[in-house]
Design a protein around this motif. Sequence first.
Motif, PDB file in Angstrom:
ATOM      1  N   GLY A   1       0.818  -1.206   0.000  1.00 24.18           N
ATOM      2  CA  GLY A   1       0.000   0.000   0.000  1.00 24.18           C
ATOM      3  C   GLY A   1       0.851   1.255   0.000  1.00 24.18           C
ATOM      4  O   GLY A   1       0.437   2.306   0.469  1.00 24.18           O
TER       5      GLY A   1
ATOM      6  N   TYR B   1      -0.372   4.649  -4.366  1.00 22.04           N
ATOM      7  CA  TYR B   1      -1.837   4.726  -4.414  1.00 22.04           C
ATOM      8  C   TYR B   1      -2.273   5.898  -5.264  1.00 22.04           C
ATOM      9  O   TYR B   1      -1.469   6.749  -5.627  1.00 22.04           O
ATOM     10  CB  TYR B   1      -2.404   4.862  -3.000  1.00 22.04           C
ATOM     11  N   LYS B   2      -3.538   5.926  -5.578  1.00 20.60           N
ATOM     12  CA  LYS B   2      -4.093   7.024  -6.356  1.00 20.60           C
ATOM     13  C   LYS B   2      -4.900   7.928  -5.442  1.00 20.60           C
ATOM     14  O   LYS B   2      -5.782   7.471  -4.721  1.00 20.60           O
ATOM     15  CB  LYS B   2      -4.981   6.476  -7.475  1.00 20.60           C
TER      16      LYS B   2
ATOM     17  N   VAL C   1       0.767   8.563  -6.412  1.00 18.57           N
ATOM     18  CA  VAL C   1       1.952   8.972  -5.651  1.00 18.57           C
ATOM     19  C   VAL C   1       2.535   7.786  -4.893  1.00 18.57           C
ATOM     20  O   VAL C   1       1.930   6.711  -4.825  1.00 18.57           O
ATOM     21  CB  VAL C   1       1.631  10.114  -4.659  1.00 18.57           C
ATOM     22  N   ILE C   2       3.710   7.989  -4.331  1.00 15.44           N
ATOM     23  CA  ILE C   2       4.378   6.941  -3.559  1.00 15.44           C
ATOM     24  C   ILE C   2       4.642   7.432  -2.146  1.00 15.44           C
ATOM     25  O   ILE C   2       5.167   8.519  -1.943  1.00 15.44           O
ATOM     26  CB  ILE C   2       5.724   6.540  -4.208  1.00 15.44           C
ATOM     27  N   ASP C   3       4.254   6.617  -1.171  1.00 18.79           N
ATOM     28  CA  ASP C   3       4.581   6.874   0.229  1.00 18.79           C
ATOM     29  C   ASP C   3       5.942   6.230   0.491  1.00 18.79           C
ATOM     30  O   ASP C   3       6.041   5.011   0.645  1.00 18.79           O
ATOM     31  CB  ASP C   3       3.487   6.249   1.110  1.00 18.79           C
ATOM     32  N   HIS C   4       6.985   7.060   0.528  1.00 18.61           N
ATOM     33  CA  HIS C   4       8.325   6.490   0.592  1.00 18.61           C
ATOM     34  C   HIS C   4       8.640   5.824   1.915  1.00 18.61           C
ATOM     35  O   HIS C   4       9.567   5.021   2.010  1.00 18.61           O
ATOM     36  CB  HIS C   4       9.366   7.575   0.279  1.00 18.61           C
ATOM     37  N   THR C   5       7.878   6.118   2.957  1.00 22.10           N
ATOM     38  CA  THR C   5       8.147   5.449   4.223  1.00 22.10           C
ATOM     39  C   THR C   5       7.558   4.030   4.234  1.00 22.10           C
ATOM     40  O   THR C   5       7.955   3.218   5.055  1.00 22.10           O
ATOM     41  CB  THR C   5       7.554   6.243   5.404  1.00 22.10           C
ATOM     42  N   TYR C   6       6.636   3.754   3.335  1.00 21.40           N
ATOM     43  CA  TYR C   6       6.054   2.405   3.285  1.00 21.40           C
ATOM     44  C   TYR C   6       6.607   1.568   2.145  1.00 21.40           C
ATOM     45  O   TYR C   6       6.346   0.377   2.057  1.00 21.40           O
ATOM     46  CB  TYR C   6       4.521   2.493   3.175  1.00 21.40           C
TER      47      TYR C   6
ATOM     48  N   ASP D   1      10.669   5.572  -7.288  1.00 26.58           N
ATOM     49  CA  ASP D   1      10.337   6.987  -7.427  1.00 26.58           C
ATOM     50  C   ASP D   1       9.669   7.215  -8.783  1.00 26.58           C
ATOM     51  O   ASP D   1       9.848   6.427  -9.716  1.00 26.58           O
ATOM     52  CB  ASP D   1      11.612   7.826  -7.315  1.00 26.58           C
TER      53      ASP D   1
END
Lengths: 281, 344
Positions: free
Chosen positions: A169, A172-173, A180-185, A211
């Motif tokens: 996860g 996500y849109k 986008v990308i959640d870089h911490t996950y 990225d």
Amino acid sequence: MENTVEKLEEEGRRKFLRLFGGVVGGGGIAIAAGTLLTEAAATEAPAKTDIIPAIPGYDWTKHHWAFGVDATKCIGCLRCVEACKVENNVAKDPNHFRTWVERYVTLEGEEHARIDSQQDPVNIAAAGAEGKYRFANRYKDAKVEKAFFVPKLCNHCTHPACVQVCPTGATYKTEDGVVVIDHTYCIGCQYCVQACPYGARFFNEEKRVTDKCTWCYHRITKGLNPACVEVCPVSARVFGDRNDKQSPISIFLRNNRVNVLRPESGNAPNVFYVGIDKEVS
Amino acid sequence: MPKHISRLVLLLVVLGVLGYAGKQLLTVKSFYQFGHYRGDSVAEIASDRPKFHTPKSCEQCHAAIYDVWSKGVHNNPGIGKIVKCEVCHGAAGSRVMKPGAYHSSTGTDHPDNLKLDIPSDTVKLCTQCHEQMPGRPAEQKQIVVAAHAGEQQCKACHNVHSPRTFVGALASTSRPGNAAAGKAIAGDCAACHGKAGISEDPAIPNLAGQNEIYLADAIKGYKKGLRKNELMSGMAKDLSDAAAENLAAYFSGLQCKSAQNGEAKEAARGQALAAQCFSCHGANGINSQAMWPSLAGQSKDYLQSAIKSYRAERKNSMMSKVAKDLNDADAAALAAYFANAACR
């Protein structure tokens, strides 16, 4: 004797079956009740649109972003590529790009176009310095039948394959249409890099995360254009809100017959192209 | 129930409870807030600070340059061609990543602690868009660099903030000199440059009717040491800027007179070469660009030595290049042509 033993065994078996049935049945009821309860809780919870991310002065339910590229205007100056790298702290080397520009050149007598981008060693040599990009004038003496430039970037698809395959996860849109990308996950498995039909994602070796282009989400949520749109000197890149009928993208989509890249992939891209040839995908 | 079975059931229940509790504990609260992702990450990504600040932010301090740019050909929203400040000068903000956190909003900023790039190599900069190249649309103004200006810097002729105007054109509107005040101090000049600014000595230029801004710049140039001449450096040393402007106003208002000392045959040959001079020195050498001198009617000897001086000690980015490509015979022919040309 035999009878008593059999009787005893039979009683034990019955007892066990009764108990087992009870446990399974009870468990089933409990699960069902639990599901019902959570569903009830979910319906009681406020609707999705009431809670929005805490972005100052921005409501993501009110926007529907889209991007347009007019390839007939692009001059291949690569200001967008440099601006994107600066704006988003992308590595300055010639291997990592959130957006890039391709050149399609068909020479007289040749059936297929020759394709290069700013990444090509000849073009890197022409630019001279790391982080500076420039198309070498390599076809100036050739007999060129047809040539054009095509800017490329993440298509922020309506049905993004990359989001579908992400195991954590981390990508996500958003409600306003940006992938986008959640870089911490992100765990850096790069499954999404392979899933994207457009090659829009790359791996950041330094941070060990994937990225990609975010349409400069930090800019558009503040009312600015993405950096590549901001610096494009010929308005080959168009960006805006489809909910606003007078936005540049709405006008662009009304006034042009547009294409998307690889429509057969089923991803339903949201970057719309004008003036691309059959080779472009 | 046999003991081992009940133990197994108990173990499964314990594992189930532990698993559920673990998931509750380890999953971030905002996960599933909007979908199968961490809801807080949306605001985190959006919190990044933009680096490109748009021309409006530049205008706050650089209003004069902004004004020149906004009226120029590089700001033409009608056809969608807008070359904004940060296209050439780079982003006005800079974000430095904090280690460990991918998104952060610290960093240097212009004007506090970040100086923006002022591109020195305008050939490299301008040709990024204007070099003729297959694939560029026909509407884009394109040049073959070698044929257009050789190794000349674009900024030698083009105003970088409004490229369709000459470098000097925008600065040339102010003519602060007072001709009457200039006349009062012009006596010293007459010894060499002639009584009414028409020189008797063919090696010394006429001043009458010359461009005012050019004359003032020339005197100031001698004073600052940008131009060197034994006599003129001494003369200019004691003149104030205002005096220089007054003199320029006086001499530019006088009637010019063509020297007419070139040979007709050489002048005819010079005419063929002269076309390259017209773009800066005006049609037939009568200039409309006040930064640069009119050539028509100056004496042949003076013009010839001026061209030669650019091959040696005198420095000017455009003239040095032009003079390098002219041999002595060419210089003589051009000088003869302009000497014979009518000065008005």
